[in-house]
Design a protein around this motif. Structure first.
Motif, PDB file in Angstrom:
ATOM      1  N   ASP A  92      45.227  52.082  62.548  1.00 44.05           N
ATOM      2  CA  ASP A  92      45.159  50.819  62.204  1.00 44.05           C
ATOM      3  C   ASP A  92      46.009  49.844  63.366  1.00 44.05           C
ATOM      4  OD1 ASP A  92      46.160  48.159  61.361  1.00 44.05           O
ATOM      5  OD2 ASP A  92      46.243  48.750  59.034  1.00 44.05           O
ATOM      6  N   MET A  93      45.074  49.370  63.921  1.00 42.64           N
ATOM      7  CA  MET A  93      45.709  48.709  65.462  1.00 42.64           C
ATOM      8  C   MET A  93      46.674  47.537  65.116  1.00 42.64           C
ATOM      9  SD  MET A  93      44.634  50.265  67.830  1.00 42.64           S
ATOM     10  CE  MET A  93      44.124  51.883  67.119  1.00 42.64           C
ATOM     11  N   ASP A  94      46.506  46.988  63.844  1.00 42.69           N
ATOM     12  CA  ASP A  94      47.605  46.033  63.628  1.00 42.69           C
ATOM     13  C   ASP A  94      49.199  46.680  63.524  1.00 42.69           C
ATOM     14  OD1 ASP A  94      45.376  44.066  63.430  1.00 42.69           O
ATOM     15  OD2 ASP A  94      45.436  44.255  61.269  1.00 42.69           O
ATOM     16  N   VAL A  95      49.077  47.588  62.899  1.00 45.11           N
ATOM     17  CA  VAL A  95      50.303  48.292  62.671  1.00 45.11           C
ATOM     18  C   VAL A  95      50.947  48.590  64.205  1.00 45.11           C
ATOM     19  CG1 VAL A  95      51.471  50.484  61.777  1.00 45.11           C
ATOM     20  CG2 VAL A  95      49.660  49.407  60.664  1.00 45.11           C
ATOM     21  N   VAL A  96      49.992  49.353  65.094  1.00 46.92           N
ATOM     22  CA  VAL A  96      50.226  49.564  66.270  1.00 46.92           C
ATOM     23  C   VAL A  96      50.688  48.418  67.035  1.00 46.92           C
ATOM     24  CG1 VAL A  96      49.518  50.585  68.462  1.00 46.92           C
ATOM     25  CG2 VAL A  96      48.633  51.577  66.391  1.00 46.92           C
ATOM     26  N   PHE A  97      50.374  47.425  67.205  1.00 42.07           N
ATOM     27  CA  PHE A  97      50.666  45.952  67.911  1.00 42.07           C
ATOM     28  C   PHE A  97      51.703  45.499  67.341  1.00 42.07           C
ATOM     29  CE2 PHE A  97      46.173  47.175  69.753  1.00 42.07           C
ATOM     30  CZ  PHE A  97      46.693  47.450  70.964  1.00 42.07           C
ATOM     31  N   SER A  98      51.932  45.871  65.967  1.00 43.96           N
ATOM     32  CA  SER A  98      53.230  45.083  65.392  1.00 43.96           C
ATOM     33  C   SER A  98      54.435  45.722  65.728  1.00 43.96           C
ATOM     34  CB  SER A  98      52.983  44.783  63.976  1.00 43.96           C
ATOM     35  OG  SER A  98      53.073  46.004  63.451  1.00 43.96           O
ATOM     36  N   ILE A  99      54.628  47.160  65.848  1.00 43.13           N
ATOM     37  CA  ILE A  99      55.912  47.616  65.928  1.00 43.13           C
ATOM     38  C   ILE A  99      55.955  48.501  67.354  1.00 43.13           C
ATOM     39  CG2 ILE A  99      56.530  47.918  63.685  1.00 43.13           C
ATOM     40  CD1 ILE A  99      56.194  50.616  63.711  1.00 43.13           C
ATOM     41  N   ALA A 100      54.803  48.965  67.911  1.00 38.25           N
ATOM     42  CA  ALA A 100      55.072  49.913  69.144  1.00 38.25           C
ATOM     43  C   ALA A 100      55.530  49.092  70.212  1.00 38.25           C
ATOM     44  CB  ALA A 100      53.942  50.288  69.319  1.00 38.25           C
ATOM     45  N   HIS A 101      56.552  49.811  71.045  1.00 36.39           N
ATOM     46  CA  HIS A 101      57.202  49.441  72.244  1.00 36.39           C
ATOM     47  C   HIS A 101      56.164  49.653  73.439  1.00 36.39           C
ATOM     48  CE1 HIS A 101      61.000  49.808  70.419  1.00 36.39           C
ATOM     49  NE2 HIS A 101      60.649  48.618  70.037  1.00 36.39           N
ATOM     50  N   VAL A 102      55.665  51.047  73.262  1.00 27.30           N
ATOM     51  CA  VAL A 102      54.567  51.501  74.131  1.00 27.30           C
ATOM     52  C   VAL A 102      53.442  52.087  73.400  1.00 27.30           C
ATOM     53  CG1 VAL A 102      54.519  53.331  76.236  1.00 27.30           C
ATOM     54  CG2 VAL A 102      56.713  52.160  75.407  1.00 27.30           C
ATOM     55  N   VAL A 103      52.367  51.747  74.123  1.00 29.23           N
ATOM     56  CA  VAL A 103      51.237  52.528  73.448  1.00 29.23           C
ATOM     57  C   VAL A 103      50.470  53.376  74.490  1.00 29.23           C
ATOM     58  CG1 VAL A 103      48.827  52.252  72.546  1.00 29.23           C
ATOM     59  CG2 VAL A 103      50.804  50.508  72.320  1.00 29.23           C
ATOM     60  N   ALA A 104      50.180  54.900  74.089  1.00 29.84           N
ATOM     61  CA  ALA A 104      49.599  55.766  74.838  1.00 29.84           C
ATOM     62  C   ALA A 104      48.234  55.828  74.410  1.00 29.84           C
ATOM     63  CB  ALA A 104      50.252  57.148  74.911  1.00 29.84           C
ATOM     64  N   VAL A 105      47.258  55.859  75.131  1.00 27.99           N
ATOM     65  CA  VAL A 105      45.538  56.002  74.412  1.00 27.99           C
ATOM     66  C   VAL A 105      45.257  57.376  74.876  1.00 27.99           C
ATOM     67  CG1 VAL A 105      43.429  55.183  74.194  1.00 27.99           C
ATOM     68  CG2 VAL A 105      45.361  53.753  74.627  1.00 27.99           C
ATOM     69  N   LEU A 106      44.826  58.113  73.894  1.00 32.01           N
ATOM     70  CA  LEU A 106      44.469  59.692  74.084  1.00 32.01           C
ATOM     71  C   LEU A 106      42.785  59.734  74.063  1.00 32.01           C
ATOM     72  CD1 LEU A 106      46.364  62.067  74.632  1.00 32.01           C
ATOM     73  CD2 LEU A 106      46.068  62.560  72.300  1.00 32.01           C
ATOM     74  N   HIS A 107      42.156  60.029  74.744  1.00 33.26           N
ATOM     75  CA  HIS A 107      40.601  60.382  74.685  1.00 33.26           C
ATOM     76  C   HIS A 107      40.295  61.619  75.180  1.00 33.26           C
ATOM     77  CE1 HIS A 107      36.516  58.988  74.381  1.00 33.26           C
ATOM     78  NE2 HIS A 107      36.337  59.047  75.607  1.00 33.26           N
ATOM     79  N   GLN A 108      39.551  62.344  74.369  1.00 34.07           N
ATOM     80  CA  GLN A 108      39.111  63.629  74.772  1.00 34.07           C
ATOM     81  C   GLN A 108      40.079  64.508  75.294  1.00 34.07           C
ATOM     82  OE1 GLN A 108      35.537  63.178  77.202  1.00 34.07           O
ATOM     83  NE2 GLN A 108      34.377  62.255  75.443  1.00 34.07           N
ATOM     84  N   GLY A 109      41.374  64.468  74.642  1.00 36.28           N
ATOM     85  CA  GLY A 109      42.631  65.317  75.272  1.00 36.28           C
ATOM     86  C   GLY A 109      43.343  64.871  76.251  1.00 36.28           C
ATOM     87  N   ARG A 110      42.815  63.471  76.849  1.00 33.85           N
ATOM     88  CA  ARG A 110      43.631  63.160  78.026  1.00 33.85           C
ATOM     89  C   ARG A 110      44.240  61.976  77.778  1.00 33.85           C
ATOM     90  NH1 ARG A 110      42.415  65.303  82.904  1.00 33.85           N
ATOM     91  NH2 ARG A 110      40.744  67.002  82.693  1.00 33.85           N
TER      92      ARG A 110
END
Lengths: 246, 297, 324
Positions: free
Chosen positions: A202-220
């Protein structure tokens, strides 16, 4: 606080995690996002000792914990929840939390003191703070999905972790429940000076509390930064809006 | 230990080891398949073997014309036991598939107790024996060792069963499903097959082999109460050594165990039973899933 | 929870009083059956520390029972060691052996665990069967002496009883102490962690518990209590035989434990009492005891999946804390 270096894991040829590196500072909230099968759960399992990595290392407060057994890592101050709720479903809510406290205080091999009276105040305080006090004597497996998630969080917190990993804390919850969980997490991180890592759809959750966001795609890790930066990142947009979802 | 220098002795023990292995394989393969797919340890499998032996003895005694009647009675025994197995599966075991292991263990053990006493009521407690079928009573001499003709026939039948089992596991639709299920039980539901009739068929086949084995052993060993428990313990050892749910593993386990029984006697009588359990423990410690098995998810 | 503690004490005390009045009946036979029941109740309860409390289905518990019996019997007869010391050493023997075997067993899970406990027990049996010089081999180790019970003579009433009745009192006292110790363990923090392991092994690791270590400890303790029960049984039986370690003995105890009710502390004792009394009753009427036992087992397994104690407990709507 927590540092991951060049972590790699493959399952019979399929690379689930590849050269993942990142670090989290104290009291920081890191969200790990990515499409299904991006390797989020594997990454969590590698950090908490559930799986041993093929290569790379995990450092907790500067100490190398790579490949250590789960109970060691837990005793060193890391707590976690699972994507599929993982609690003691045939024990009562009270016993779930109490067991975690017993384990945390290293009383697991105490064969003399009766268990039921032990650590009652602490257990009740924990249940109170998570709004589970009324469910104290309910068998945990009979609670609603959201209730079980709460119990799992309580179990993890009872170990007084300094780093907490939550695998999809709001999965399967209604919008209202999700809102409550966000407020709860916010409060807990503040009160307990926790470092929090979580995965989330849920991106709303992510952007409401995260200080940092890491995006994982195909293990990277394909992007890592402040929420706003990540939101603008072209690659991330293409993964989420373009071909990456298939 | 000096006996080991005598090639005649060694060949003789080898022969007896192989014969034991064939009977073990006939029992253990069924046990192993049932475990592979249903994850049930079926204690009562040895009882089916015992009942096969009793039925074969009983029918032989009743049928006229010995040479033909022995083989007829073997067939009758195997078929009756196959039907019995199917009935047990349909009426009883069916209800315990989803229960905890200790519960299943006790359940099949109860069946062992019931079958063993039922056999005593039906056939008495004295030992019965069956003479070798007509024309197979003699022996053939090969390399200085006498091979009883009957045991050569057993060897032929055993090899045939291995081939038929392999073919049906690898070349038929049911066989493929069984192999897939042995590796990953979750798949069964996804395949959308008629699981319930698959189980019954499998049980019938396994029971047929147990009954066949019991019937075929009658000319070699006497039919006595207690043979059910004796064989099931041996079969367990075989299956654990070879790997639960693996056909080749069961064959290998049978051969290994057969040899241990045959040559263990050189060290001291009854040593073999000790050696067998020691081997079983060793395999479980080093490779819990057996020599040729795979770890279970 | 206080209420449950009180109930537990009342039930335990009532059981003890009932058991203690058996010699009043004045029948050698009743005392004999009662001794048998008390010893097997203790053995089944020790097995239940594994099966019911920790979820470890041991199929070789008889090994520790047998070793305890041999150690105690041999020390008393050949070594002239006083009863109490020999008895305790029998327990130590059971625990040591369980500690060594358990080290390997707890590395395995579920059916593999059961298989390895079985294999080890059979090895023990084979050794006892063959080691003529020490265990008497196939013939067993006969004539284990009755302990000297003269110290009981000053007691009113008990002092005047037959030696079988006196020995029964000794067994009852020692078994009671052992049972209370096991109950304490089951209700302790350690016991709580064991129920966690039974319920969800993976989650228990992630609350910081070294699961194998806890399993090994409980395996050792259970082996110790089994050894203590074995010591008493060797004397009661006036001899120790390889059968004590043989797998049907393990099966017998497992049946008592599960039919009696593995989710309750007293369940295994109830199972022991019911099965032994039934056995005595039926054996005197028909030779087909196994058939009857098998039929009873099937019926009970279908009717009371949680054992006799589970059914009784459900009827009374009282939940024993041991379970959860």
């Amino acid at each position: 606080m927590l540092e991951v270096r060049d972590l790699r894991k493959s399952f019979s040829g399929f690379v689930a995690t590849s050269d993942v590196s990142f670090s989290v500072r104290r009291k920081q909230i890191l969200a790990v996002i990515g499409p299904n099968g991006a390797g989020k759960s594997t990454l969590f399992n590698l950090i908490t000792g559930h799986l041993a990595p093929d290569r790379g290392e995990v450092l907790l407060e500067g100490r190398d914990i790579t490949g250590a057994s789960p109970h060691r890592i837990c005793r060193m101050g890391m707590g976690r929840s699972f994507q599929r709720t993982n609690i003691f479903s045939r024990l009562t809510v009270y016993e779930n939390v109490q067991a975690s406290l017993i384990a945390h205080q290293g009383r697991g091999l105490n064969m003399w003191r009766r268990s039921d009276a032990q650590l009652r105040d602490k257990t009740e305080a924990m249940l109170q703070s998570l709004g589970l006090a009324d469910e104290c004597d309910t068998v945990a497996g009979e609670l609603s999905h959201g209730g079980q998630k709460q119990v799992e969080l309580a179990i993890a917190l009872a170990g007084e972790p300094r780093v907490l990993l939550l695998d999809e804390p709001t999965a399967g919850m209604s919008a209202q429940e999700t809102g409550e969980v966000i407020r709860l997490l916010d409060r807990i991180v503040e009160e307990r000076e926790l470092t929090l890592l979580f995965t989330e759809h849920d991106m709303d959750v992510v952007f409401s509390i995260a200080h940092v966001v890491a995006v994982l795609h195909q293990g990277r890790i394909v992007a890592n930064g402040a929420p706003e930066e990540v939101r603008r990142d072209a690659l991330v947009r293409s993964i989420y809006l373009g071909g990456g979802m298939h | 230990m000096l006996e080991l220098l005598d090639s005649g002795f060694v060949l003789g023990q080898l022969r007896s080891g192989v014969t034991t292995a064939i009977f073990l394989f006939l029992i253990a393969s069924g046990l192993s398949l049932i475990f592979g797919v249903l994850r049930i340890i079926n204690f009562a499998h040895g009882s089916l073997y015992m009942i096969g032996a009793y039925i074969a003895w009983d029918t032989t005694a009743r049928l006229p014309g010995y040479g033909v009647s022995f083989w007829a009675s073997v067939l009758v025994a195997a078929c009756v036991v196959a039907v019995l197995g199917a009935v047990v599966e349909r009426c009883l075991l069916r209800f315990v598939y989803r229960r905890e292991e200790h519960y299943q263990l006790l359940f099949t053990y109860a069946l062992v107790l019931i079958f063993s006493d039922a056999a005593k009521i039906l056939w008495g407690t004295e030992a019965h024996s069956v003479s070798r079928p007509h024309g197979l009573a003699g022996s053939v001499e090969l390399g200085g060792v006498r091979f009883p003709t009957y045991e050569l026939v057993i060897l032929a039948i055993g090899s045939m069963v291995v081939i038929v089992l392999w073919l049906s596991l690898n070349r038929t639709g049911y066989g493929r499903i069984i192999r897939a299920a042995a590796l990953d039980r979750e798949m069964l539901g996804a395949l959308g097959t008629d699981v319930s009739s698959l189980y019954t068929t499998m049980f019938m086949a396994a029971s047929f082999l147990a009954g066949l084995s019991g019937a075929l052993i009658t000319p070699i060993r006497s039919v006595v109460p207690g043979m059910d428990v004796e064989i099931i313990v041996d079969a367990f050892i075989v299956v654990v050594i070879g790997g639960l749910g693996s056909l080749w593993g069961t064959l290998l386990g049978s051969l290994v165990y057969g040899m241990v029984l045959a040559f263990g006697i050189v060290i001291f009588p009854r040593f073999s039973i000790f050696a067998a359990f020691a081997l079983m423990a060793l395999v479980l410690i080093i490779r819990p899933w057996g020599l040729l098995g795979r770890p279970i998810r | 929870m206080r209420r449950q503690t009180v109930t537990g004490v009342v039930v335990s005390a009532a059981l003890f009083v009932i058991a203690a009045t058996v010699p009043v009946l004045g029948s050698r036979y009743y005392t004999f059956v009662a001794t048998d029941i008390v010893i097997f109740a203790m053995l089944a309860t020790s097995l239940n520390l594994l099966v019911g409390l920790s979820g470890l289905v041991s199929f070789g518990h008889a090994a520790y029972f047998g070793v305890g019996a041999y150690v105690c019997g041999i020390l008393m007869k050949a070594g002239g060691v006083p009863f109490l010391a020999a008895w305790l050493l029998g327990g130590v023997g059971g625990a040591l052996l369980a500690g060594v075997f358990g080290y390997f067993c707890v590395r395995l899970t579920r059916v593999y665990f059961s298989m390895l406990t079985l294999a080890f027990a059979q090895i023990v049996w084979a050794v006892c069967f063959k080691w003529n010089d020490v265990t008497g081999g196939e013939q067993g180790y006969p004539d284990v002496p009755m302990p000297d019970l003269a110290f009981l003579d000053w007691l009113p009433w008990i002092g005047s009883l037959r030696s079988g009745d006196k020995f029964y009192f000794v067994v009852l006292m020692l078994a009671t102490v052992s049972m209370l110790a096991m109950r304490r363990i089951a209700n302790s923090s350690f016991g709580r962690i064991l129920t966690c392991i039974r319920d969800n092994l993976e989650r228990t690791q992630f609350i910081g518990i070294d699961v194998r270590r806890h399993q090994l400890v409980v395996f050792t303790i259970a082996g110790g209590f089994a050894g203590l029960a074995g010591g008493l049984f060797g004397i009661f039986n006036r001899g120790v035989f390889p059968d004590f370690c043989y797998w049907p003995k393990s099966a017998e105890v497992l049946i008592m434990t599960i039919l009696g009710g593995m989710y309750s502390f007293w369940g295994p004792s109830i199972g022991a009492a019911v099965l032994i009394i039934l056995n005595q009753y039926i054996v005197s009427r028909t030779e087909y005891w196994p058939l009857v036992l098998g039929a009873i087992m099937l019926a009970l397994l279908f009717a009371f999946p949680r054992g006799i104690a589970g059914a009784v407990g459900a009827a009374w709507r009282s939940r024993d804390r041991f379970n959860a």
